[in-house]
Design an enzyme around this catalytic site. Structure first.
Site, mmCIF file in Angstrom:
data_model
loop_
_atom_site.group_PDB
_atom_site.id
_atom_site.type_symbol
_atom_site.label_atom_id
_atom_site.label_comp_id
_atom_site.label_asym_id
_atom_site.label_seq_id
_atom_site.Cartn_x
_atom_site.Cartn_y
_atom_site.Cartn_z
ATOM 1 N N ASP A 130 15.984 7.107 25.935
ATOM 2 C CA ASP A 130 15.792 6.006 26.877
ATOM 3 C C ASP A 130 16.490 6.366 28.198
ATOM 4 O O ASP A 130 17.363 7.235 28.237
ATOM 5 C CB ASP A 130 16.432 4.716 26.351
ATOM 6 C CG ASP A 130 15.673 4.118 25.169
ATOM 7 O OD1 ASP A 130 14.639 4.667 24.767
ATOM 8 O OD2 ASP A 130 16.130 3.076 24.663
ATOM 9 N N ARG A 181 7.944 9.008 28.983
ATOM 10 C CA ARG A 181 7.501 7.630 28.735
ATOM 11 C C ARG A 181 7.676 6.887 30.063
ATOM 12 O O ARG A 181 8.798 6.698 30.529
ATOM 13 C CB ARG A 181 8.400 6.998 27.669
ATOM 14 C CG ARG A 181 8.087 5.524 27.404
ATOM 15 C CD ARG A 181 9.282 4.763 26.787
ATOM 16 N NE ARG A 181 9.905 5.429 25.682
ATOM 17 C CZ ARG A 181 11.197 5.239 25.340
ATOM 18 N NH1 ARG A 181 11.973 4.413 25.996
ATOM 19 N NH2 ARG A 181 11.712 5.898 24.327
HETATM 20 C C1 LIG Z 1 8.342 0.979 24.661
HETATM 21 C C2 LIG Z 1 9.174 0.614 25.856
HETATM 22 C C3 LIG Z 1 10.333 1.324 26.118
HETATM 23 C C4 LIG Z 1 11.110 0.997 27.228
HETATM 24 N N1 LIG Z 1 12.184 1.798 27.538
HETATM 25 C C5 LIG Z 1 12.866 1.556 28.679
HETATM 26 C C6 LIG Z 1 13.898 2.443 29.109
HETATM 27 O O1 LIG Z 1 14.223 3.437 28.466
HETATM 28 N N2 LIG Z 1 14.551 2.156 30.276
HETATM 29 C C7 LIG Z 1 14.212 1.052 31.049
HETATM 30 O O2 LIG Z 1 14.794 0.862 32.124
HETATM 31 N N3 LIG Z 1 13.239 0.200 30.650
HETATM 32 C C8 LIG Z 1 12.562 0.423 29.496
HETATM 33 N N4 LIG Z 1 11.564 -0.437 29.132
HETATM 34 C C9 LIG Z 1 11.384 -1.741 29.836
HETATM 35 C C10 LIG Z 1 10.520 -1.577 31.075
HETATM 36 O O3 LIG Z 1 11.218 -0.876 32.060
HETATM 37 C C11 LIG Z 1 10.132 -2.959 31.652
HETATM 38 O O4 LIG Z 1 11.292 -3.651 32.031
HETATM 39 C C12 LIG Z 1 9.335 -3.829 30.717
HETATM 40 O O5 LIG Z 1 8.447 -3.101 29.925
HETATM 41 C C13 LIG Z 1 8.536 -4.886 31.521
HETATM 42 O O6 LIG Z 1 7.593 -4.271 32.317
HETATM 43 P P1 LIG Z 1 6.020 -4.257 31.964
HETATM 44 O O7 LIG Z 1 5.457 -2.969 32.413
HETATM 45 O O8 LIG Z 1 5.869 -4.534 30.509
HETATM 46 O O9 LIG Z 1 5.329 -5.401 32.770
HETATM 47 P P2 LIG Z 1 5.757 -6.449 33.896
HETATM 48 O O10 LIG Z 1 5.342 -5.974 35.235
HETATM 49 O O11 LIG Z 1 7.178 -6.888 33.702
HETATM 50 O O12 LIG Z 1 4.822 -7.630 33.460
HETATM 51 C C14 LIG Z 1 3.416 -7.577 33.681
HETATM 52 C C15 LIG Z 1 2.730 -8.462 32.675
HETATM 53 O O13 LIG Z 1 2.914 -7.949 31.340
HETATM 54 C C16 LIG Z 1 3.035 -9.029 30.443
HETATM 55 N N5 LIG Z 1 4.415 -9.028 29.893
HETATM 56 C C17 LIG Z 1 5.448 -8.258 30.326
HETATM 57 N N6 LIG Z 1 6.572 -8.487 29.600
HETATM 58 C C18 LIG Z 1 6.242 -9.454 28.713
HETATM 59 C C19 LIG Z 1 6.971 -10.132 27.700
HETATM 60 N N7 LIG Z 1 8.275 -9.860 27.465
HETATM 61 N N8 LIG Z 1 6.331 -11.075 26.971
HETATM 62 C C20 LIG Z 1 5.010 -11.340 27.186
HETATM 63 N N9 LIG Z 1 4.270 -10.715 28.152
HETATM 64 C C21 LIG Z 1 4.865 -9.798 28.884
HETATM 65 C C22 LIG Z 1 2.766 -10.284 31.224
HETATM 66 O O14 LIG Z 1 1.386 -10.521 31.219
HETATM 67 C C23 LIG Z 1 3.222 -9.877 32.616
HETATM 68 O O15 LIG Z 1 2.653 -10.682 33.621
HETATM 69 C C24 LIG Z 1 10.743 -0.110 28.049
HETATM 70 C C25 LIG Z 1 9.580 -0.819 27.782
HETATM 71 C C26 LIG Z 1 8.782 -0.464 26.720
HETATM 72 C C27 LIG Z 1 7.525 -1.230 26.478
#
Ligand SMILES: Cc1cc2nc3c(=O)[nH]c(=O)nc-3n(C[C@H](O)[C@H](O)[C@H](O)COP(=O)(O)OP(=O)(O)OC[C@H]3O[C@@H](n4cnc5c(N)ncnc54)[C@H](O)[C@@H]3O)c2cc1C
Length: 309
Positions: A130, A181
């Site tokens: 991560d 990722r």
């Molecule tokens: C597998 C995985 C590993 C990750 N690893 C890291 C890491 O190592 N370091 C790091 O900084 N971040 C990590 N993240 C978190 C990432 O950086 C984001 O903060 C997080 O995924 C929210 O961004 P998004 O792209 O999902 O969409 P966003 O732009 O936040 O949201 C867009 C849309 O997606 C949907 N959505 C988003 N989140 C949710 C929710 N919680 N519940 C319901 N709908 C939702 C909604 O429709 C929303 O309008 C990880 C995320 C994933 C999925």
């Protein structure tokens, strides 16, 4: 603003105690965290695997403050790898640098992580790393390059698309056969180093996916990994791979446990590789608060639990 406030709360001790002791919050926590023990996590993974969804297991923990604590955390990842193998689970392992020693410098972290990568290789598994807040990003990327020197592309690294530096990082890693990722980024970063608006972050994410898709044609060993729940990003990736004739085996969509569960299942049923991040362990509080911050509508789940719904 609410996002920043919730991210600040993720480091508050009194809020952590409140969340731990307050029943309705704990019930919501169970949606996002498999439980406190490795057995809880194994049960969650078996259930996901049975539905055609791969996983990514993480014993939660971060900012460990003693070297002995970091070494102990590293040992727990060896135990986890062994358990995945014993149970025949379809699961990678992922860890946070500050959980296994980054606080004590990148050499100490490297020594801990290199042993875990060796163990992962022995079991035919893959370690993912991560990425955390910006003060640790350069050291984490440096360690990843050292791992690429030794192990080639068998280790994966999360990379944040909101950082201005990321385009250059991704190009260099991809050229060397590494797989990243792509995640938008979960921390509060300043406008000097990170895009702030959703529009800019989405544009950067698409540009980075394009860069990796271009590289897939020449680098047979790399995989594009999108860690996102955003329907726009996922649809873009599916459309673009179809248009370019790129097979479903060349990319993966990762999501977090408890988030958009129907969509995880729908994509898996369509034959896409879906991998769900399954966190477990007793140090769940900061992880949970970042999930609330990402999507403040999730706070309503706590409200509903308080009303017994
Ligand atoms: C597998 C995985 C590993 C990750 N690893 C890291 C890491 O190592 N370091 C790091 O900084 N971040 C990590 N993240 C978190 C990432 O950086 C984001 O903060 C997080 O995924 C929210 O961004 P998004 O792209 O999902 O969409 P966003 O732009 O936040 O949201 C867009 C849309 O997606 C949907 N959505 C988003 N989140 C949710 C929710 N919680 N519940 C319901 N709908 C939702 C909604 O429709 C929303 O309008 C990880 C995320 C994933 C999925």
């Amino acid at each position: 603003m609410l996002r920043n406030f919730l991210i600040r709360l993720s480091t508050s001790d009194s809020m952590r105690r409140f969340a731990t002791d307050f029943g309705p919050v704990r019930r919501v926590v169970r949606r996002f965290i498999a439980g406190e023990t490795i057995d809880d996590a194994v049960a969650a993974v078996k259930e996901l695997n049975a539905r055609g969804i791969k996983t990514l297991m993480n014993e939660v923990g971060e900012s460990v403050t003693t070297q002995a604590g970091a070494t102990q955390a590293a040992k727990a990842f060896h135990t986890l790898l062994q358990r995945i193998d014993d149970e025949g689970l379809d699961s990678h392992v992922t860890l946070k640098p500050s959980h296994v020693g980054m606080t004590f410098g990148r050499d100490f972290f490297y020594e801990n992580v290199v042993d875990i990568v060796r163990a992962a290789q022995t079991y035919g598994n893959t370690l993912e790393i991560d990425i955390e807040a910006s003060p640790d990003v350069q050291d984490t990327i440096d360690v990843y390059h050292r791992l690429l020197d030794t192990f080639g592309g068998g280790v994966r690294l999360a990379i944040q698309t909101y950082l201005h530096r990321t385009y250059a990082d991704v190009q260099r890693i991809t050229e060397r056969g590494g797989s990243v990722r792509l995640v938008k980024g979960a921390y509060n970063e300043s406008p000097d180093i990170a895009y702030q608006s959703k529009k800019e972050i989405d544009q950067a994410t698409i540009q980075l996916m394009e860069t990796i898709l271009d590289a897939l044609a020449e680098q047979s060993e790399i995989t594009l990994i999108l860690g996102s729940h955003d329907p726009k990003m996922i649809e873009w990736l599916i459309r673009e791979t179809e248009a370019r004739g790129i097979g479903k085996d060349r990319f993966e969509i990762q999501m977090l446990m408890g988030v958009r569960r129907d969509e995880q299942q729908r994509l898996a049923a369509l034959g896409y590789q879906v991998r769900v991040y399954v966190p477990y362990g007793d140090a769940w509080y900061p992880y949970f608060m970042r999930r609330m911050a990402e999507y403040p509508a999730n706070i309503l789940l706590i409200g509903r639990a308080m009303l017994g719904k």
